[in-house]
Design an enzyme around this catalytic site. Structure first.
Site, PDB file in Angstrom:
ATOM      1  N   ASP A   1      10.620  98.286 -68.779  1.00 61.04           N
ATOM      2  CA  ASP A   1      10.911  99.430 -69.153  1.00 61.04           C
ATOM      3  C   ASP A   1      10.736  99.135 -70.842  1.00 61.04           C
ATOM      4  OD1 ASP A   1      12.877 101.812 -69.758  1.00 61.04           O
ATOM      5  OD2 ASP A   1      14.686 100.593 -69.211  1.00 61.04           O
TER       6      ASP A   1
ATOM      7  N   GLU B   1      13.773 103.867 -77.809  1.00 61.23           N
ATOM      8  CA  GLU B   1      14.441 103.304 -77.565  1.00 61.23           C
ATOM      9  C   GLU B   1      15.313 101.509 -78.213  1.00 61.23           C
ATOM     10  OE1 GLU B   1      15.430 103.505 -72.975  1.00 61.23           O
ATOM     11  OE2 GLU B   1      17.011 101.737 -73.146  1.00 61.23           O
TER      12      GLU B   1
ATOM     13  N   GLU C   1      18.273 103.762 -60.841  1.00 59.06           N
ATOM     14  CA  GLU C   1      20.127 104.400 -61.426  1.00 59.06           C
ATOM     15  C   GLU C   1      20.259 105.321 -61.092  1.00 59.06           C
ATOM     16  OE1 GLU C   1      17.881 104.462 -65.698  1.00 59.06           O
ATOM     17  OE2 GLU C   1      17.610 102.399 -65.084  1.00 59.06           O
TER      18      GLU C   1
HETATM   19  O1  GCW Z   1      14.753 103.143 -69.979  1.00 58.82           O
HETATM   20  C1  GCW Z   1      15.578 103.582 -69.319  1.00 58.82           C
HETATM   21  C2  GCW Z   1      17.065 104.518 -70.103  1.00 58.82           C
HETATM   22  C3  GCW Z   1      18.434 105.137 -69.523  1.00 58.82           C
HETATM   23  C4  GCW Z   1      16.557 106.505 -68.663  1.00 58.82           C
HETATM   24  C5  GCW Z   1      15.269 105.595 -68.004  1.00 58.82           C
HETATM   25  C6  GCW Z   1      14.511 106.382 -67.804  1.00 58.82           C
HETATM   26  C7  GCW Z   1      16.889 108.494 -68.143  1.00 58.82           C
HETATM   27  O2  GCW Z   1      17.703 103.320 -70.522  1.00 58.82           O
HETATM   28  O3  GCW Z   1      18.608 105.822 -71.141  1.00 58.82           O
HETATM   29  O4  GCW Z   1      17.257 106.935 -68.433  1.00 58.82           O
HETATM   30  O5  GCW Z   1      15.967 104.396 -68.785  1.00 58.82           O
HETATM   31  O6  GCW Z   1      13.983 105.657 -67.580  1.00 58.82           O
HETATM   32  O7  GCW Z   1      14.702 106.488 -66.361  1.00 58.82           O
END
Ligand code: GCW
Length: 759
Positions: free
Chosen positions: A435, A463, A356
């Site tokens: 995720d 989240e 990312e």
């Molecule tokens: O779930 C996603 C989140 C990001 C997060 C990423 C990760 C810290 O939306 O905010 O970044 O995973 O785990 O690196």
């Protein structure tokens, strides 16, 4: 040190005591205690007991020092200190807390030690299995008690372990280390009055996983999009505020105390997305990290730091961050040595690399093993570890490209590297391949790296599970993950992998959770979300614990009105019963009103709260459901799809591949099916979508009404907070129901068989 106030309400500093209200210490604080031994955390143990005694009228005497330590002159505390304790003195004590090295021990402690060394009597005594017994799994072990190792054996009690026994009217806690003694003390807090009841043979407790860590996604600077805490739903950070370390770190110490009381022993103090200011925590802002470490050390919690892989460049030392470059290696070695000069018990680094947008070794044509080993080499002389995250995928995918599958990415990147990581590298793998969705299969990476230390990462911060506005008790989901047996029923489980308890496997990497804590008065925004933090620690310590039993423990501690942990309460168990009704299956409820059959996402892009069925469908993030007029789901089979099912060992590679055998709850994760496809329970997919969405909302409404009935049993302030949050949860759940049902009705044209109104 403690936050006092009426039980259950935020105390004098405006902070809720969570699972450590003063009341939980009454059984200890009203008794006569002898503490034998000195060393790092003995002072904490003493302080805990002394402050409880000051409140409840007991006494504590401290007889310091093992053979290698200078005796400490510690005066008696409390009005009723017993006579000085001689070597063979059982003394008039109710409780003896002793280090095994503090000998000669009082007679009761020697008896307990002998009991431990002898092991369970043949045919009698609790035949308590090792911390994660062969019976691990949600299907099997149900008792929270046995995180317990068999009493007996020559191994000793172990680093963080303790032995608890009670005989001749005296309760004894023995440990080899003061950390173990502290954990033993909190064990007694959990037991409450029961700790001073019937005799109990020596029980040996020790954690399944050596590393039990919480990652804070806290930013030092307020990030323009993500704020002070990325994916934080409990206010600001307890560490940082507007670019600086907080002036008052009292709360950090209180946090360490809560963590020790549930078994967590490590914390990462900054976000894995490491921005400019946070990069400097490694060097010129290191003092800030040291200040946090000072507050957490008394509770046996070590500090780790998320670092920027490009730090050598960003901080101006080198022209490149290439892991094979000599200057880069020298830079990391020097910087790391300074870290340990400042924080001698520093835990190590956490790295999100080539993920990312974070920098990593790929920019230099190197792989993740090169990158991780660079940092591991710098940390090795000091005993530090690198947590290297496996959350690596293409977040710039073309949604038209059906051959790329985000679920495959971590396995494809990392399994070729198995065997190449140094032994102080821990590969930190999210529990599912995508995720942190409410329903995902277990990540196949966990079973595919036998020569690598693997840690599993869970998301305590909610989240994707209601953002601490919804009640969602996550322990049942985590327990399922930990109990999952990737090689089939006869093989080891995920918990064995993270504990390093797999034949011919690497040492375990432990369990990591993304913390849900902030500067909110209740710590977690939603008061009931505290249970998730508590359960994370308890499962990391004892993965085969039953989630309902953990919740029960949490209820007893947090709500003394529910009768403490001896289950006899002023309210006849009404509060306890209601909280179980509300929370036990709240994660199942959340799943029912949100995303069906494992398909995932369907959330509002960006903030991820509330429904948006097509929100991610035409984006580069790789999270699609492929719904059309005929059907829905992702074909991940080897036969016709992305081949992801092939990343599992048998039997799961076969089970998931087969439309007939795939578990219903994961059907749309693995298969694209017509709406008329019939599930194992006889319902069609489309009817299942309608039914679960109606049911989920009804369950929320029932829970909301159940909570309303608890007015008067729960203190007013948290009662009001949860009542307001339930109104929001119900609103949001209805929105989910209506959007998801309307979407699939419009796509499929298939009406609800029960004729309910779908907008
Ligand atoms: O779930 C996603 C989140 C990001 C997060 C990423 C990760 C810290 O939306 O905010 O970044 O995973 O785990 O690196």
């Amino acid at each position: 040190m403690t936050f006092s106030g009426p039980p259950g309400t935020p105390g004098s500093r405006g902070v809720h005591p969570a699972w450590l209200p003063d009341e939980a210490f009454r059984p200890i604080g009203s008794r006569r205690t002898l503490l034998c031994g000195g060393g790092p955390l003995a002072g904490t143990v003493h302080e805990e007991v002394a402050s409880a005694c000051a409140r409840y009228g007991g006494s504590v005497r401290r007889r310091a020092a093992g053979p290698d330590e200078a005796p400490e002159a510690v005066p008696d505390d409390g009005p009723e200190a017993g006579p000085d304790d001689g070597a063979d003195d059982g003394g008039p004590y109710d409780l003896v807390l002793a280090l095994t090295t503090a000998g000669p021990l009082p007679a009761v402690a020697e008896t307990a030690l002998a009991g431990f060394r002898r092991g369970p009597a043949p045919g009698g005594g609790p035949a308590v299995g090792p911390d994660i017994g062969p019976d691990i799994g949600p299907d099997i072990g149900t008792d929270i008690g046995p995180d317990i190792g068999t009493a007996g054996g020559d191994e000793g009690i172990g680093d963080e372990g303790y032995v608890v026994a009670r005989h001749d009217g005296v309760t004894v806690v023995l440990a080899d280390s003061t950390t173990g003694l502290l954990y033993g003390l909190f064990h007694l807090v959990r037991l409450g009055e029961e700790a001073f009841g019937a005799a109990r043979p020596a029980e040996h407790h020790r954690p399944a996983a050596r590393l039990r860590m919480l990652d804070h996604w806290d930013n030092v600077d307020v990030h323009p999009v993500m704020g002070q805490v990325e994916r934080g739903y409990a206010g600001g950070s307890i560490f940082w505020r507007d670019g600086a370390l907080r002036d008052d770190l009292t709360r950090v110490r209180a946090y360490g105390r809560l963590l020790a009381a549930c078994g967590v022993n490590a914390v990462t103090v900054n976000n894995v997305n490491v921005h400019a200011t946070e990069t400097r925590l490694l060097t010129d802002r290191l003092r800030d990290v040291a200040a946090i470490a000072d507050r957490l050390r008394p509770y046996g919690v070590r500090v780790h730091l998320s670092v920027n892989f490009a730090a050598p460049v960003a901080l101006g030392g080198t022209a490149t961050a290439d892991p094979l470059d000599e200057d880069v290696r020298t830079w990391w070695a020097a910087v790391t040595a300074r870290v340990y000069e400042t924080i001698p018990d520093f835990g190590g680094y956490v790295v999100k690399a080539d993920s990312e947008g974070q920098p990593g070794p790929h920019a230099y044509g190197r792989d993740h093993a090169d990158g991780a080993n660079l940092l591991a080499e710098a940390l090795a002389p000091f005993g530090g570890v690198v947590h290297w995250r496996a959350f690596v995928y293409n977040h710039r995918q073309d949604w038209r490209d059906r051959s790329t599958d985000r679920a495959r990415a971590a396995y494809d990147h990392f399994t070729p590297l198995d065997g190449r990581f140094r032994d102080n590298v821990i590969l930190q793998v999210k529990h599912g391949p995508i995720d942190f969705q409410v329903r995902e299969p277990v990540s196949p990476v966990i079973a595919a790296m036998p020569r690598t230390r693997v840690a599993v990462e869970l998301q305590v911060t909610q989240e994707y599970t209601g953002q601490q506005r919804h009640v969602c008790y996550l322990a049942p989901m985590w327990s399922e993950v930990l109990g999952f047996r990737p090689w089939g029923p006869a093989g080891p489980g995920v918990a064995h992998v993270v504990a390093g308890d797999v034949a011919d496997g690497a040492a375990g990497g432990g369990l990591v959770g993304v913390s849900n804590v902030g500067d909110d008065p209740y710590w977690t925004g939603h008061p009931l979300a505290q249970a998730n933090l508590y359960a994370f620690g308890r499962l990391a310590w004892a993965p085969s614990s039953d989630p309902a039993a953990i919740l029960d423990e949490w209820i007893g501690l947090t709500f003394p009105a529910a009768g403490g942990n001896d289950a006899t309460g002023g309210d006849d168990g009404r509060l306890r019963e209601a909280l179980h009704e509300i929370m036990d299956d709240s994660c199942g409820t959340y799943e029912r009103y949100t995303v069906p059959l494992g398909v995932g996402f369907m959330v509002r892009p960006g903030h991820h709260y509330g429904p948006d069925v097509d929100g991610y469908e035409y984006t580069p993030w790789g999270t699609y459901h492929f719904a059309d007029r005929d059907g829905v789901g992702v074909d991940r089979t080897r036969a016709t799809g992305t081949g992801f099912t092939g990343q599992y060992p048998p039997p799961w590679s076969e089970v998931y591949e087969s439309l007939a055998r795939c578990p219903d709850e994961l059907l749309l994760f693995f298969h694209h099916v017509p709406y008329g496809h019939v599930l194992h329970d006889g319902t069609t997919v489309i009817q299942h979508i309608y039914d679960t969405h109606f049911a989920g909302v009804e369950e929320v409404d029932r829970a909301r009404l159940r909570w309303a009935e608890l007015a008067g049993l729960v203190p007013d302030a948290p009662h009001a907070r949860v009542r307001e949050l339930f109104a929001e949860q119900l609103r949001c759940a209805e929105e989910w129901r209506d959007q998801v049902n309307a979407y699939f009705l419009r796509k499929s044209g298939v009406p609800d068989a029960r004729g309910r109104r779908i907008p």
